[in-house]
Each structure stands twice: as C-alpha cells, then as structure tokens.
Motif scaffolding. Structure first.
Motif, PDB file in Angstrom:
ATOM      1  N   ILE A   6      48.047  42.041  53.927  1.00 28.57           N
ATOM      2  CA  ILE A   6      46.903  42.606  53.171  1.00 28.57           C
ATOM      3  C   ILE A   6      45.832  41.682  52.988  1.00 28.57           C
ATOM      4  CG2 ILE A   6      46.584  43.473  50.815  1.00 28.57           C
ATOM      5  CD1 ILE A   6      49.784  44.094  50.644  1.00 28.57           C
ATOM      6  N   ILE A   7      44.790  42.250  53.250  1.00 26.87           N
ATOM      7  CA  ILE A   7      43.500  41.127  53.495  1.00 26.87           C
ATOM      8  C   ILE A   7      43.014  41.420  51.942  1.00 26.87           C
ATOM      9  CG2 ILE A   7      41.505  40.556  54.430  1.00 26.87           C
ATOM     10  CD1 ILE A   7      43.791  40.824  56.450  1.00 26.87           C
ATOM     11  N   GLY A   8      43.018  40.293  51.208  1.00 25.48           N
ATOM     12  CA  GLY A   8      42.194  40.284  49.732  1.00 25.48           C
ATOM     13  C   GLY A   8      43.406  40.549  48.519  1.00 25.48           C
ATOM     14  N   GLY A   9      42.956  39.347  47.637  1.00 26.03           N
ATOM     15  CA  GLY A   9      44.200  39.277  46.535  1.00 26.03           C
ATOM     16  C   GLY A   9      43.562  39.857  45.416  1.00 26.03           C
ATOM     17  N   GLY A  10      42.443  40.757  45.460  1.00 28.69           N
ATOM     18  CA  GLY A  10      42.016  41.411  44.286  1.00 28.69           C
ATOM     19  C   GLY A  10      42.905  42.528  43.583  1.00 28.69           C
ATOM     20  N   ILE A  11      42.685  43.101  42.458  1.00 29.72           N
ATOM     21  CA  ILE A  11      43.450  44.127  42.134  1.00 29.72           C
ATOM     22  C   ILE A  11      43.860  44.900  43.084  1.00 29.72           C
ATOM     23  CG2 ILE A  11      43.871  45.956  40.296  1.00 29.72           C
ATOM     24  CD1 ILE A  11      41.719  44.893  38.548  1.00 29.72           C
ATOM     25  N   GLY A  12      43.348  45.413  43.852  1.00 31.91           N
ATOM     26  CA  GLY A  12      43.758  46.403  44.924  1.00 31.91           C
ATOM     27  C   GLY A  12      44.864  45.702  45.708  1.00 31.91           C
ATOM     28  N   GLY A  13      44.683  44.471  46.341  1.00 30.05           N
ATOM     29  CA  GLY A  13      45.481  43.917  47.290  1.00 30.05           C
ATOM     30  C   GLY A  13      46.675  43.551  46.438  1.00 30.05           C
ATOM     31  N   LEU A  14      46.539  43.112  45.397  1.00 36.39           N
ATOM     32  CA  LEU A  14      47.969  42.687  44.470  1.00 36.39           C
ATOM     33  C   LEU A  14      48.707  43.849  44.401  1.00 36.39           C
ATOM     34  CD1 LEU A  14      46.347  40.095  42.098  1.00 36.39           C
ATOM     35  CD2 LEU A  14      47.485  39.544  44.016  1.00 36.39           C
ATOM     36  N   ILE A  29      49.939  38.717  51.451  1.00 31.92           N
ATOM     37  CA  ILE A  29      48.382  38.796  50.934  1.00 31.92           C
ATOM     38  C   ILE A  29      47.612  37.529  51.223  1.00 31.92           C
ATOM     39  CG2 ILE A  29      46.929  39.194  48.896  1.00 31.92           C
ATOM     40  CD1 ILE A  29      49.290  40.410  47.533  1.00 31.92           C
ATOM     41  N   LEU A  30      46.709  37.841  51.982  1.00 34.66           N
ATOM     42  CA  LEU A  30      45.830  36.692  52.586  1.00 34.66           C
ATOM     43  C   LEU A  30      44.242  36.964  51.434  1.00 34.66           C
ATOM     44  CD1 LEU A  30      46.106  37.540  56.230  1.00 34.66           C
ATOM     45  CD2 LEU A  30      47.548  35.727  55.101  1.00 34.66           C
ATOM     46  N   GLU A  31      44.157  35.721  50.926  1.00 37.11           N
ATOM     47  CA  GLU A  31      42.955  35.713  50.145  1.00 37.11           C
ATOM     48  C   GLU A  31      42.315  34.535  50.529  1.00 37.11           C
ATOM     49  OE1 GLU A  31      41.385  37.331  47.487  1.00 37.11           O
ATOM     50  OE2 GLU A  31      40.046  35.668  47.829  1.00 37.11           O
ATOM     51  N   LYS A  32      40.917  34.784  50.671  1.00 36.71           N
ATOM     52  CA  LYS A  32      40.095  33.664  51.218  1.00 36.71           C
ATOM     53  C   LYS A  32      39.433  32.584  50.190  1.00 36.71           C
ATOM     54  CE  LYS A  32      35.595  35.951  50.898  1.00 36.71           C
ATOM     55  NZ  LYS A  32      34.543  36.589  51.511  1.00 36.71           N
ATOM     56  N   ALA A  33      39.604  33.008  48.766  1.00 36.99           N
ATOM     57  CA  ALA A  33      39.047  32.232  47.696  1.00 36.99           C
ATOM     58  C   ALA A  33      40.357  31.458  47.235  1.00 36.99           C
ATOM     59  CB  ALA A  33      38.503  33.113  46.672  1.00 36.99           C
ATOM     60  N   SER A  34      40.022  30.316  46.352  1.00 35.85           N
ATOM     61  CA  SER A  34      41.038  29.499  45.928  1.00 35.85           C
ATOM     62  C   SER A  34      41.938  30.012  45.060  1.00 35.85           C
ATOM     63  CB  SER A  34      40.342  28.154  45.399  1.00 35.85           C
ATOM     64  OG  SER A  34      39.497  28.533  44.562  1.00 35.85           O
ATOM     65  N   PRO A  36      43.575  34.128  43.325  1.00 37.15           N
ATOM     66  CA  PRO A  36      43.602  35.621  43.481  1.00 37.15           C
ATOM     67  C   PRO A  36      42.949  36.117  42.118  1.00 37.15           C
ATOM     68  CG  PRO A  36      45.755  34.837  42.643  1.00 37.15           C
ATOM     69  CD  PRO A  36      44.898  33.433  42.895  1.00 37.15           C
ATOM     70  N   GLY A  37      42.383  37.453  42.392  1.00 43.76           N
ATOM     71  CA  GLY A  37      42.091  38.249  41.264  1.00 43.76           C
ATOM     72  C   GLY A  37      40.673  38.950  41.492  1.00 43.76           C
ATOM     73  N   GLY A  38      40.043  38.230  42.693  1.00 45.48           N
ATOM     74  CA  GLY A  38      39.066  38.985  43.130  1.00 45.48           C
ATOM     75  C   GLY A  38      37.465  39.066  41.979  1.00 45.48           C
ATOM     76  N   LEU A  39      37.228  40.541  41.814  1.00 45.08           N
ATOM     77  CA  LEU A  39      36.133  40.737  40.751  1.00 45.08           C
ATOM     78  C   LEU A  39      36.781  40.374  39.404  1.00 45.08           C
ATOM     79  CD1 LEU A  39      34.206  43.634  42.214  1.00 45.08           C
ATOM     80  CD2 LEU A  39      33.436  41.198  42.126  1.00 45.08           C
ATOM     81  N   CYS A  40      38.152  40.465  39.395  1.00 44.56           N
ATOM     82  CA  CYS A  40      38.544  40.722  37.817  1.00 44.56           C
ATOM     83  C   CYS A  40      39.348  39.207  37.774  1.00 44.56           C
ATOM     84  CB  CYS A  40      39.622  41.729  37.947  1.00 44.56           C
ATOM     85  SG  CYS A  40      40.579  41.870  36.304  1.00 44.56           S
ATOM     86  N   ASP A  51      34.481  35.150  31.348  1.00 45.89           N
ATOM     87  CA  ASP A  51      35.317  35.972  31.707  1.00 45.89           C
ATOM     88  C   ASP A  51      34.727  37.189  32.205  1.00 45.89           C
ATOM     89  OD1 ASP A  51      37.390  37.811  31.797  1.00 45.89           O
ATOM     90  OD2 ASP A  51      37.871  37.434  29.662  1.00 45.89           O
ATOM     91  N   GLY A  52      34.602  37.441  33.581  1.00 47.92           N
ATOM     92  CA  GLY A  52      33.966  38.407  34.384  1.00 47.92           C
ATOM     93  C   GLY A  52      35.082  39.722  34.441  1.00 47.92           C
ATOM     94  N   CYS A  53      35.938  39.683  33.781  1.00 45.69           N
ATOM     95  CA  CYS A  53      37.135  40.687  33.994  1.00 45.69           C
ATOM     96  C   CYS A  53      36.749  41.720  33.362  1.00 45.69           C
ATOM     97  CB  CYS A  53      38.378  39.911  33.412  1.00 45.69           C
ATOM     98  SG  CYS A  53      39.827  40.549  33.918  1.00 45.69           S
ATOM     99  N   ILE A  54      37.929  42.867  33.515  1.00 45.49           N
ATOM    100  CA  ILE A  54      37.713  44.161  33.025  1.00 45.49           C
ATOM    101  C   ILE A  54      37.566  44.037  31.565  1.00 45.49           C
ATOM    102  CG2 ILE A  54      39.384  46.191  32.629  1.00 45.49           C
ATOM    103  CD1 ILE A  54      39.853  45.818  35.347  1.00 45.49           C
ATOM    104  N   ARG A  55      36.687  44.948  30.942  1.00 43.30           N
ATOM    105  CA  ARG A  55      36.642  45.165  29.782  1.00 43.30           C
ATOM    106  C   ARG A  55      37.298  46.386  29.016  1.00 43.30           C
ATOM    107  NH1 ARG A  55      30.509  44.937  30.300  1.00 43.30           N
ATOM    108  NH2 ARG A  55      31.408  45.625  32.185  1.00 43.30           N
ATOM    109  N   HIS A  56      37.165  47.596  29.757  1.00 44.47           N
ATOM    110  CA  HIS A  56      37.892  48.675  29.376  1.00 44.47           C
ATOM    111  C   HIS A  56      38.767  49.077  30.447  1.00 44.47           C
ATOM    112  CE1 HIS A  56      33.926  49.968  30.769  1.00 44.47           C
ATOM    113  NE2 HIS A  56      34.699  50.791  31.462  1.00 44.47           N
TER     114      HIS A  56
END
Ligand SMILES: Cc1cc2nc3c(=O)[nH]c(=O)nc-3n(C[C@H](O)[C@H](O)[C@H](O)COP(=O)(O)OP(=O)(O)OC[C@H]3O[C@@H](n4cnc5c(N)ncnc54)[C@H](O)[C@@H]3O)c2cc1C
Length: 176
Positions: A6-14, A29-34, A36-40, A51-56
């Motif tokens: 699975i490419i990317g460890g954002g919510i979708g990949g996780l 799961i292969l994540e390029k960033a240091s 996981p979490g991606g945008l969230c 905190d750029g994470c989900i608000r609702h």
C-alpha cells in the motif's frame, strides 16, 4: 498468503492496511514521510501544537456504512462532542459569520448579515433541507438499491448541483 503493498500511510492507506489484515492478507504500508497520518496529522513547534487534523467527523450515525468502517478500524472516538458551530469566520473589517449546524439559526445568521439576499438564502437553506435525508458522505458505499432510493432527491437537486461554490457565492449581493 497473498501480499499487497500500500503506497501512502494517510487515513486511506492505514484503513486499507487494517482491512487487508482483517481479510487475511499480508500487507506493507510504504510511507515517504517520517511519520504516518498524511493530511490528518499534527506536530509540535516550541510550545505549540499545530493540529491540521480532522475537525468534524462524518459517519457518526450508528448502522451506516461509514460508522461501521470507523468501528472496524478502531477509529471511532469514544467521547463525541457535538458542536453548535461548524465554523466561524471573521474578515479583516471585523465582519463575523458563524456557520451553525442548526438550519434555522444559520438562516437567521445569514439574513442578519445580508437581509438583501433573503430570497437566495432561503433557496440555499431549502436545498440543504431537501438533501438532508441523503448522506452524500455515504455515496462511495452505495449499491444499486441506494442509488434507486436516492435518485428522486438527486434529480430534484440537479438545479443546485450545477453551481460551483464560487459561482453560487457570486450570486449574493453582500460581499461578506
Ligand atoms: C486542514 C485540514 C482539515 C481537514 N478537515 C477535515 C474534517 O474536518 N473532516 C474530514 O472528514 N476531513 C477533513 N480533512 C480531509 C482529510 O484530512 C483528508 O481527506 C484525509 O486525511 C486524506 O487521507 P488520504 O489517506 O486519502 O490522503 P493523505 O492524507 O494525503 O495521505 C497520503 C499519504 O501518502 C503519502 N505518499 C504520497 N505519495 C507517496 C509515495 N510515492 N510513496 C510513499 N508515500 C507517499 C503521503 O506522504 C501521505 O502520507 C481535512 C484536511 C485538512 C488538510
């Protein structure tokens, strides 16, 4: 055992990784960033947390596919807070606009800011009311029967769906 990458460890990949394991697949799961979490995600800088994470969170209604998915992957929060306000915006001139979840409050707030836009505001509120029985966040889970059940509402709302957010906003007389 089948193996998937699975490419990317954002919510979708996780989430894909959780379902892979639940279905007996070996996954990586292969994540390029240091981390996981991606945008969230959030991070510390000095004394602050950014905190750029989900608000609702959509999918709180028990028995809906999205709600089941949150439970499946263990991401359903135990303490849920239902705020009155979706968002509050203050422009440079100090004009305040609060987007309330309650449609009557929202209508009153919009008319307070711009009484000259009353007709358009009523159109907007009525469109939300018409759509409120159709959970658009669930569309990705819809099967043939769900499409059939919601077809009438979707056809009825064709008129509003032709607008982009910008083209709809441009119809308001108030710059706010
Ligand atoms: C400020 C903000 C507020 C939000 N608020 C809400 C909200 O209130 N409610 C809500 O439901 N949603 C909200 N969202 C949206 C939600 O956070 C995202 O839709 C969701 O996190 C996207 O998850 P994703 O896994 O699809 O993608 P992403 O989070 O983008 O994950 C993709 C991952 O893939 C990695 N990647 C990309 N390319 C590669 C590669 N070649 N190799 C390895 N790794 C790679 C990236 O580094 C990243 O970690 C918000 C988003 C933001 C930015």
């Amino acid at each position: 055992m089948a193996r998937i990458a699975i490419i990317g460890g954002g919510i979708g990949g996780l989430a894909a990784g959780c379902y892979a394991r639940m279905n007996g697949l070996e996954s990586v799961i292969l994540e390029k960033a240091s981390r996981p979490g991606g945008l969230c995600t959030s991070w510390d800088k000095g004394d602050y947390i950014f905190d750029g994470c989900i608000r609702h969170l959509a999918g709180l209604k028990p028995g809906t596919p999205l709600n089941n998915m949150w439970k499946d992957i263990g991401a359903m929060p135990s303490d849920i807070y239902f705020p009155e306000e979706l968002v509050k915006v203050i422009d440079q001139k100090g004009n305040e606009f609060t987007v309330f979840y309650d449609l009557e409050k929202l209508e009153t707030e919009m008319k307070r800011i711009s009484p000259e836009d009353s007709t358009l505001i009523e159109d907007y509120i009525n469109a939300i009311r018409r759509l409120s029985n159709t959970d658009l966040m669930e569309v990705g889970f819809w099967g043939f029967r769900d499409w059939l059940r919601n077809l009438f509402t979707l056809i009825k709302n064709r008129k509003v769906s032709k607008y982009t957010m910008i083209s709809f906003a441009q119809r308001f007389k108030s710059p706010v």
